[in-house]
Write a protein that holds these residues in place. Structure first.
Motif, PDB file in Angstrom:
ATOM      1  N   THR A 517      15.838  -6.395  -1.360  1.00 46.31           N
ATOM      2  CA  THR A 517      17.257  -6.588  -0.695  1.00 46.31           C
ATOM      3  C   THR A 517      17.808  -5.498   0.272  1.00 46.31           C
ATOM      4  O   THR A 517      18.511  -6.181   1.311  1.00 46.31           O
ATOM      5  CB  THR A 517      18.251  -6.617  -2.160  1.00 46.31           C
ATOM      6  OG1 THR A 517      17.855  -7.642  -3.054  1.00 46.31           O
ATOM      7  CG2 THR A 517      19.725  -6.839  -1.994  1.00 46.31           C
ATOM      8  N   LEU A 518      17.471  -4.269   0.164  1.00 48.31           N
ATOM      9  CA  LEU A 518      17.844  -3.390   0.996  1.00 48.31           C
ATOM     10  C   LEU A 518      16.955  -3.693   2.347  1.00 48.31           C
ATOM     11  O   LEU A 518      17.803  -3.317   3.449  1.00 48.31           O
ATOM     12  CB  LEU A 518      17.582  -1.939   0.501  1.00 48.31           C
ATOM     13  CG  LEU A 518      18.288  -1.418  -0.784  1.00 48.31           C
ATOM     14  CD1 LEU A 518      17.940  -0.218  -1.358  1.00 48.31           C
ATOM     15  CD2 LEU A 518      19.617  -1.566  -0.316  1.00 48.31           C
ATOM     16  N   ILE A 519      15.936  -4.036   2.173  1.00 51.48           N
ATOM     17  CA  ILE A 519      15.104  -4.156   3.729  1.00 51.48           C
ATOM     18  C   ILE A 519      15.656  -5.539   4.306  1.00 51.48           C
ATOM     19  O   ILE A 519      15.980  -5.296   5.479  1.00 51.48           O
ATOM     20  CB  ILE A 519      13.634  -4.613   3.188  1.00 51.48           C
ATOM     21  CG1 ILE A 519      12.894  -3.422   2.586  1.00 51.48           C
ATOM     22  CG2 ILE A 519      12.933  -5.100   4.635  1.00 51.48           C
ATOM     23  CD1 ILE A 519      11.542  -3.938   2.054  1.00 51.48           C
ATOM     24  N   SER A 520      16.308  -6.412   3.527  1.00 50.99           N
ATOM     25  CA  SER A 520      16.941  -7.705   4.275  1.00 50.99           C
ATOM     26  C   SER A 520      18.231  -7.240   4.787  1.00 50.99           C
ATOM     27  O   SER A 520      18.435  -7.846   5.989  1.00 50.99           O
ATOM     28  CB  SER A 520      16.997  -8.939   3.159  1.00 50.99           C
ATOM     29  OG  SER A 520      17.378  -9.859   3.690  1.00 50.99           O
ATOM     30  N   LYS A 521      18.680  -6.527   4.064  1.00 47.82           N
ATOM     31  CA  LYS A 521      20.224  -6.154   4.593  1.00 47.82           C
ATOM     32  C   LYS A 521      20.231  -5.285   5.967  1.00 47.82           C
ATOM     33  O   LYS A 521      20.994  -5.507   6.892  1.00 47.82           O
ATOM     34  CB  LYS A 521      20.845  -5.311   3.487  1.00 47.82           C
ATOM     35  CG  LYS A 521      21.734  -6.205   2.308  1.00 47.82           C
ATOM     36  CD  LYS A 521      22.414  -5.140   1.452  1.00 47.82           C
ATOM     37  CE  LYS A 521      23.160  -5.919   0.550  1.00 47.82           C
ATOM     38  NZ  LYS A 521      23.932  -5.200  -0.495  1.00 47.82           N
ATOM     39  N   ALA A 522      19.241  -4.304   5.830  1.00 46.70           N
ATOM     40  CA  ALA A 522      19.022  -3.528   6.891  1.00 46.70           C
ATOM     41  C   ALA A 522      18.894  -4.197   8.120  1.00 46.70           C
ATOM     42  O   ALA A 522      19.327  -4.067   9.115  1.00 46.70           O
ATOM     43  CB  ALA A 522      18.044  -2.240   6.751  1.00 46.70           C
ATOM     44  N   ILE A 523      17.793  -5.084   7.987  1.00 47.58           N
ATOM     45  CA  ILE A 523      17.332  -5.953   9.324  1.00 47.58           C
ATOM     46  C   ILE A 523      18.240  -6.814   9.440  1.00 47.58           C
ATOM     47  O   ILE A 523      18.644  -6.803  10.892  1.00 47.58           O
ATOM     48  CB  ILE A 523      15.945  -6.757   8.729  1.00 47.58           C
ATOM     49  CG1 ILE A 523      14.799  -5.745   8.506  1.00 47.58           C
ATOM     50  CG2 ILE A 523      15.933  -7.655   9.953  1.00 47.58           C
ATOM     51  CD1 ILE A 523      13.551  -6.460   7.971  1.00 47.58           C
ATOM     52  N   THR A 524      19.032  -7.459   8.767  1.00 47.66           N
ATOM     53  CA  THR A 524      20.298  -8.213   9.274  1.00 47.66           C
ATOM     54  C   THR A 524      21.038  -7.264  10.146  1.00 47.66           C
ATOM     55  O   THR A 524      21.880  -8.000  11.009  1.00 47.66           O
ATOM     56  CB  THR A 524      20.691  -8.959   7.959  1.00 47.66           C
ATOM     57  OG1 THR A 524      19.897  -9.831   7.108  1.00 47.66           O
ATOM     58  CG2 THR A 524      22.079  -9.845   8.364  1.00 47.66           C
ATOM     59  N   THR A 525      21.788  -6.229   9.632  1.00 47.20           N
ATOM     60  CA  THR A 525      22.798  -5.504  10.211  1.00 47.20           C
ATOM     61  C   THR A 525      22.210  -4.978  11.379  1.00 47.20           C
ATOM     62  O   THR A 525      22.963  -4.869  12.669  1.00 47.20           O
ATOM     63  CB  THR A 525      23.248  -4.153   9.215  1.00 47.20           C
ATOM     64  OG1 THR A 525      23.332  -4.673   7.877  1.00 47.20           O
ATOM     65  CG2 THR A 525      24.127  -3.384   9.936  1.00 47.20           C
ATOM     66  N   LEU A 548      20.915   5.215   6.211  1.00 47.04           N
ATOM     67  CA  LEU A 548      19.799   4.353   6.507  1.00 47.04           C
ATOM     68  C   LEU A 548      19.701   3.849   8.054  1.00 47.04           C
ATOM     69  O   LEU A 548      18.895   3.900   8.753  1.00 47.04           O
ATOM     70  CB  LEU A 548      19.471   3.318   5.573  1.00 47.04           C
ATOM     71  CG  LEU A 548      18.328   2.330   5.851  1.00 47.04           C
ATOM     72  CD1 LEU A 548      17.054   3.131   5.701  1.00 47.04           C
ATOM     73  CD2 LEU A 548      18.313   1.320   4.796  1.00 47.04           C
ATOM     74  N   LEU A 549      20.946   3.161   8.289  1.00 41.82           N
ATOM     75  CA  LEU A 549      20.899   2.598   9.684  1.00 41.82           C
ATOM     76  C   LEU A 549      21.107   3.392  10.642  1.00 41.82           C
ATOM     77  O   LEU A 549      20.879   3.162  11.950  1.00 41.82           O
ATOM     78  CB  LEU A 549      22.204   1.515   9.555  1.00 41.82           C
ATOM     79  CG  LEU A 549      22.015   0.231   8.703  1.00 41.82           C
ATOM     80  CD1 LEU A 549      23.456  -0.175   8.392  1.00 41.82           C
ATOM     81  CD2 LEU A 549      21.005  -0.516   9.224  1.00 41.82           C
ATOM     82  N   ASP A 550      21.735   4.834  10.364  1.00 37.07           N
ATOM     83  CA  ASP A 550      21.795   5.752  11.591  1.00 37.07           C
ATOM     84  C   ASP A 550      20.249   6.013  11.972  1.00 37.07           C
ATOM     85  O   ASP A 550      20.265   6.118  13.313  1.00 37.07           O
ATOM     86  CB  ASP A 550      22.489   6.948  11.047  1.00 37.07           C
ATOM     87  CG  ASP A 550      23.967   6.698  11.220  1.00 37.07           C
ATOM     88  OD1 ASP A 550      24.485   5.784  11.730  1.00 37.07           O
ATOM     89  OD2 ASP A 550      24.649   7.298  10.298  1.00 37.07           O
ATOM     90  N   SER A 551      19.618   6.206  11.121  1.00 40.46           N
ATOM     91  CA  SER A 551      18.239   6.747  11.248  1.00 40.46           C
ATOM     92  C   SER A 551      17.320   5.341  12.125  1.00 40.46           C
ATOM     93  O   SER A 551      16.320   5.987  12.560  1.00 40.46           O
ATOM     94  CB  SER A 551      17.557   7.109  10.129  1.00 40.46           C
ATOM     95  OG  SER A 551      17.389   5.992   8.902  1.00 40.46           O
ATOM     96  N   LEU A 552      17.818   4.172  11.658  1.00 43.23           N
ATOM     97  CA  LEU A 552      16.902   2.999  12.325  1.00 43.23           C
ATOM     98  C   LEU A 552      17.227   2.664  13.546  1.00 43.23           C
ATOM     99  O   LEU A 552      16.661   2.107  14.356  1.00 43.23           O
ATOM    100  CB  LEU A 552      16.980   1.965  11.400  1.00 43.23           C
ATOM    101  CG  LEU A 552      16.212   2.251   9.957  1.00 43.23           C
ATOM    102  CD1 LEU A 552      16.454   1.213   8.943  1.00 43.23           C
ATOM    103  CD2 LEU A 552      14.744   1.914  10.303  1.00 43.23           C
ATOM    104  N   SER A 553      18.666   2.919  13.671  1.00 39.01           N
ATOM    105  CA  SER A 553      19.164   2.193  14.985  1.00 39.01           C
ATOM    106  C   SER A 553      19.013   3.329  16.370  1.00 39.01           C
ATOM    107  O   SER A 553      19.762   3.473  17.112  1.00 39.01           O
ATOM    108  CB  SER A 553      20.791   1.862  14.784  1.00 39.01           C
ATOM    109  OG  SER A 553      21.362   3.209  14.488  1.00 39.01           O
ATOM    110  N   THR A 554      17.771   3.333  16.437  1.00 44.31           N
ATOM    111  CA  THR A 554      17.231   4.225  17.829  1.00 44.31           C
ATOM    112  C   THR A 554      17.009   2.987  18.832  1.00 44.31           C
ATOM    113  O   THR A 554      16.935   1.740  18.603  1.00 44.31           O
ATOM    114  CB  THR A 554      16.167   4.768  17.296  1.00 44.31           C
ATOM    115  OG1 THR A 554      15.135   4.002  17.079  1.00 44.31           O
ATOM    116  CG2 THR A 554      15.903   5.932  16.414  1.00 44.31           C
ATOM    117  N   SER A 555      16.903   3.722  20.069  1.00 43.12           N
ATOM    118  CA  SER A 555      16.785   2.570  21.139  1.00 43.12           C
ATOM    119  C   SER A 555      15.538   2.109  21.156  1.00 43.12           C
ATOM    120  O   SER A 555      15.355   0.836  21.592  1.00 43.12           O
ATOM    121  CB  SER A 555      16.945   3.584  22.523  1.00 43.12           C
ATOM    122  OG  SER A 555      15.965   4.645  22.637  1.00 43.12           O
ATOM    123  N   SER A 556      14.478   2.747  20.573  1.00 42.58           N
ATOM    124  CA  SER A 556      13.195   2.223  20.645  1.00 42.58           C
ATOM    125  C   SER A 556      13.170   0.918  19.564  1.00 42.58           C
ATOM    126  O   SER A 556      12.588  -0.148  20.092  1.00 42.58           O
ATOM    127  CB  SER A 556      12.061   3.084  20.113  1.00 42.58           C
ATOM    128  OG  SER A 556      12.232   3.613  18.787  1.00 42.58           O
TER     129      SER A 556
END
Length: 844
Positions: A517-525, A548-556
């Protein structure tokens, strides 16, 4: 008119199992599962729901029915161990009752299971009544009944075996004189051939025994019973002297008054169950089911010519709201009902992309805010959903199966909500686990764009191009148009519910399901960040997702998603003409050998700057210079490593084309692997991709690998990677899809009539709205008619086609009824389904 042999009956069944409630009280919570049966054969079983008093199953069976059946049953089991289970209750419906529950959810009361009420199979009998000479001196003649048990068919299997025998019982007279005889046992067969004849003497002596007094009324009040049994006990048979008959398989009861005793009666009978035991008034619970059973009477192709032409013209109809396909999507209760046959039909005739293009153009023109585009359940969105299921499931499995298995088989704690974290878990560790999972899922997805089926890429390319045309001021609409489907309706739901997409067969425990659920939510966001025109916050409802999203929303990460969306929407073939500039996938300097030359030596190897896009592979003397050679992606037949002994050089690979190959040397093994990986993905979906190749070069007049002297000889080794998922062919029966469309139009003929009446009274009123009374399962906006005159003409043509086809169906059913012989093997006596031929459920 279609003959009896010209029509195919194609049956399909869909059973959605919801939840059970008020199950008979037991020892606390229990582990339960459900099974779906056709007659006695189990065709589907849900996963076990653990420790629940009111279990929610939420599963669905859908499939074709390959054989005749008489009843549908759903059983609720309690699992008491690995091999032990108990039936808590069941729902049993006869085949001719299914139409009552078509496409609607119902709560069905559970009944106590009774093994003697569930039977299947049929028996072939011959009954003859005649006189014969009596050898006793006091009688001249007597009468007897001759009963021959010929054969049986499709008997039940009991505990993996079937050893059937028949018991024939004849009872007559006021005193109910009864005589019983039995056949031999036939071993290991569900279709026994008995061919045994039994005689029953019917003489009735007077009180003084001096004459033969025979009362025919006694015979006419008699009854013949033939019961089938499974001989399952050697002890019962040999030690106890047949005290126990075995397992009941079914019986036939025939009143002699119903027979013409003057002739030989020979017929097939359906076996029937015994009268159920007296039911207890105790409520043992209920279960919520949604059942959809369809029997399509499919004619030969020429019968559907008018309807086929009318539907296929939908893509070229202007406006598309006046087309037959659009009207079908509007009159049905749920768009999915229309989307499934339309997608399959237009896919078969290679006209799916133009229809989607026309529907998308209309939807975009009616949607002012690009951020809300494709977010509703329109006919277009349901058709693309159906398309992704039809051609995209192998691609989905190829992309996500390994990742989902990794998460499910070796789960790590991922809870990042501090209010839910368990004892012994660390929030930072869980955050790291979740981040690792999300990055793994994104890497699997974004690395798969080039192997996406060509048809999906064509559709996404059309959607992106039309979005750019309709919303020129939006910089993100190109991503929104594609991500609305490939991420929000395909990848994210598959990660959230892997069982629904056949990625897993088991139900996941809480820990694993929470991680998914968390993986799906993060990808969707993350995808929404890219595809939304608004900037700033993530728009989260759950604050715990922020870190979690702060750490993932990098330019790469975001750039890799954008690159994936661009690649997957780069149309191919006929739809690639109007796309934007080619997308650069990889570039860099390598050494290549001159193509098509026979000279040897180092001087034939030169440094060149290579550039790979989604359209071609090219090389030039330098990065900014004009390309010396451009190889279209569709001309790349294979990409493979080259054996070192070919040129005594490491890190070489070959780009195989028709009758030639480009040999290239990378600077190191890492670069070689990267080029091989991306080039393989580029050509993997090519229709003409090779299955065999030469792993070495053609030098000095022969192939170094197989020594063949023919430069055009077929390869000697299989290519790596196997058959591409895009080459998997979908088996479609277009005539059956047309029959489904006909049935949908017929079932909603009242709505067609209402639409026609509205158009007839206000043809010149542009923008006339048609609203149907009643509620539907899917929220629906009123139909806006853009061109009443052309829409009116289309409705008239639809009605003409439907009425004409329905007349053919009625004629066929009348002919079928006339040609059906009750008592034949195909229509045995006692088969309730024979009465369905003229029933209304045929076209539901």
């Amino acid at each position: 008119m279609a003959g009896v042999g010209d029509v195919r009956v194609e049956e399909s069944l869909r059973v959605k199992i919801g939840e059970a409630k008020n199950l008979l009280a037991g020892s606390g919570q229990r582990n339960t599962s459900c099974a779906v049966r056709l007659d006695s054969e189990e065709i589907y079983r849900t996963s076990v729901v653990e420790k629940a008093q009111d279990p929610f199953f939420g599963e669905e069976f859908s499939g074709e029915i390959p054989k005749q059946f008489r009843s549908l049953s759903v059983l609720v089991y309690e699992s008491a161990g690995s091999k032990s289970e108990k039936v808590l209750g069941k729902v049993s419906l006869k085949k001719d009752e299914l139409y009552k529950y078509h496409q609607k959810e119902h709560w069905f009361p559970l009944a106590t299971p009774d093994t003697e009420t569930d039977v299947q199979g049929k028996v072939h009998l011959e009954v003859r009544f005649d006189e014969y000479l009596n050898t006793e001196p006091d009688f001249i003649s007597s009468h007897r009944m001759a009963i021959r048990v010929l054969e049986c068919s499709d008997l039940m299997v009991i505990n993996g075996a079937c050893n059937p025998y028949a018991v024939v019982t004849l009872s007559w007279g006021k005193l109910k004189h009864k005589e019983i005889k039995r056949t031999t046992v036939k071993k290991k067969t569900i279709c026994p051939q008995f061919e045994e004849l039994f005689h029953f003497d019917l003489n009735n002596r007077g009180q003084n025994h001096d004459r033969n007094i025979y009362n025919f009324d006694d015979i006419y009040q008699g009854e013949l019973s033939v019961s089938l049994w499974h001989d399952d006990s050697k002890v019962s048979r040999e030690v106890l002297g047949n005290m126990f008959r075995g397992c009941f398989l079914g019986e036939v009861r025939i009143l002699l008054r119903d027979l013409d005793l003057a002739t030989v009666h020979k017929a097939w009978y359906c076996l029937q169950g015994r009268e159920p035991n007296k039911q207890s008034p105790q409520d043992i619970g209920s279960i919520r089911l949604k059942i959809c059973y369809t029997a399509d009477y499919v004619f030969d192709s020429h019968y559907y010519e008018d309807l086929r032409s009318l539907l296929l013209a939908s893509a070229d109809t202007d406006p598309v709201s006046s087309s037959a396909a659009y009207i079908l999507g509007h009159i049905v209760d749920m768009h999915q009902q229309a989307a499934q046959p339309l997608v399959r039909l237009f896919y078969h005739h290679d006209k799916l992309v133009p229809l989607i293009c026309a529907l998308a153009d209309r939807e975009m023109k009616q949607t002012t805010d690009p951020n809300t585009l494709f977010r509703g359940n329109s006919l277009l969105s349901k058709m693309i959903d159906e398309l992704m299921k039809l051609v995209g499931l192998p691609y989905l499995h190829d992309t996500l199966k390994a990742f989902v298995d990794y998460v499910c088989d070796d789960p790590k704690p991922c809870e990042i909500d501090s209010t839910r974290i368990r004892d012994g878990e660390n929030l930072n560790d869980n955050l790291g686990n979740t981040k690792s999972y999300v990055k793994g899922a994104l890497e699997a997805i974004t690395g798969s764009g080039l192997v996406c089926p060509a048809l999906m890429r064509d559709v996404f390319g059309v959607l992106k191009e039309m979005a750019l045309k309709n919303y020129p001021d939006s910089s993100t609409v190109r991503y929104h148009a594609v991500s609305s489907f490939i991420f929000l309706r395909f990848f994210a739901p598959a990660i959230l519910g892997p069982k629904l997409f056949d990625l897993r067969s088991d139900t996941q425990d809480y820990c694993v399901q929470r991680a998914l659920t968390l993986i799906s939510k993060a990808i969707t966001t993350l995808v929404n960040i890219i595809s939304s025109s608004s900037s700033g916050s993530f728009g989260l409802k759950e604050e715990y997702m922020g870190p979690l999203l702060d750490s993932l929303s990098t330019s790469s990460v975001l750039d890799s998603i954008r690159m994936f969306l661009d690649i997957i929407s780069s149309a191919t073939g006929a739809y690639s003409k109007n796309i934007e500039a080619p997308i650069v996938l990889k570039e860099g300097q390598m050494i290549k050998r001159a193509q098509g030359r026979n000279r040897l030596g180092r001087k034939n190897f030169k440094k060149r700057y290579f550039c790979l896009t989604n359209q071609y592979l090219s090389y030039a003397k330098a990065k900014a210079e004009k390309a010396l050679c451009m190889i279209p992606v569709e001309d790349i037949l294979a990409v493979e490593r080259l054996q070192e002994d070919s040129f005594k050089m490491k890190y070489m690979f070959q780009v195989v084309q028709q009758h030639r190959a480009l040999y290239v040397q990378a600077s190191n093994c890492v670069e070689e692997k990267e080029w091989l990986d991306i080039l393989t993905k580029v050509c993997k979906s090519n229709k003409n991709r090779l299955k065999m190749y030469h792993p070495a070069a053609f030098i000095n007049g022969h192939w170094l690998c197989c020594k063949s002297v023919d430069p055009n000889a077929a390869g000697c080794s299989p290519v790596t990677g196997g058959v591409p998922v895009a080459e998997i062919q979908v088996d479609i029966d277009p005539d059956r899809e047309l029959e489904k469309v006909h049935s949908l139009f017929l079932a909603h003929m009242d709505r067609l009539d209402s639409l026609q009446a509205c158009l007839k009274t206000g043809q010149e009123a542009c923008g006339a709205q048609v609203v149907y009374a009643g509620t539907t399962e899917e929220p629906r906006a009123s139909m806006i008619v853009e061109d009443p005159q052309s829409c009116f003409q289309t409705v008239n043509r639809i009605q003409t086609c439907v009425i004409s086809l329905e007349q053919e169906h009625k004629q066929y059913l009348r002919m079928k009824q006339r040609s059906t012989v009750i008592g034949s093997r195909e229509a045995p006596i006692g088969d309730d389904t024979c009465g369905m031929l003229l029933g209304p459920q045929t076209h539901l």
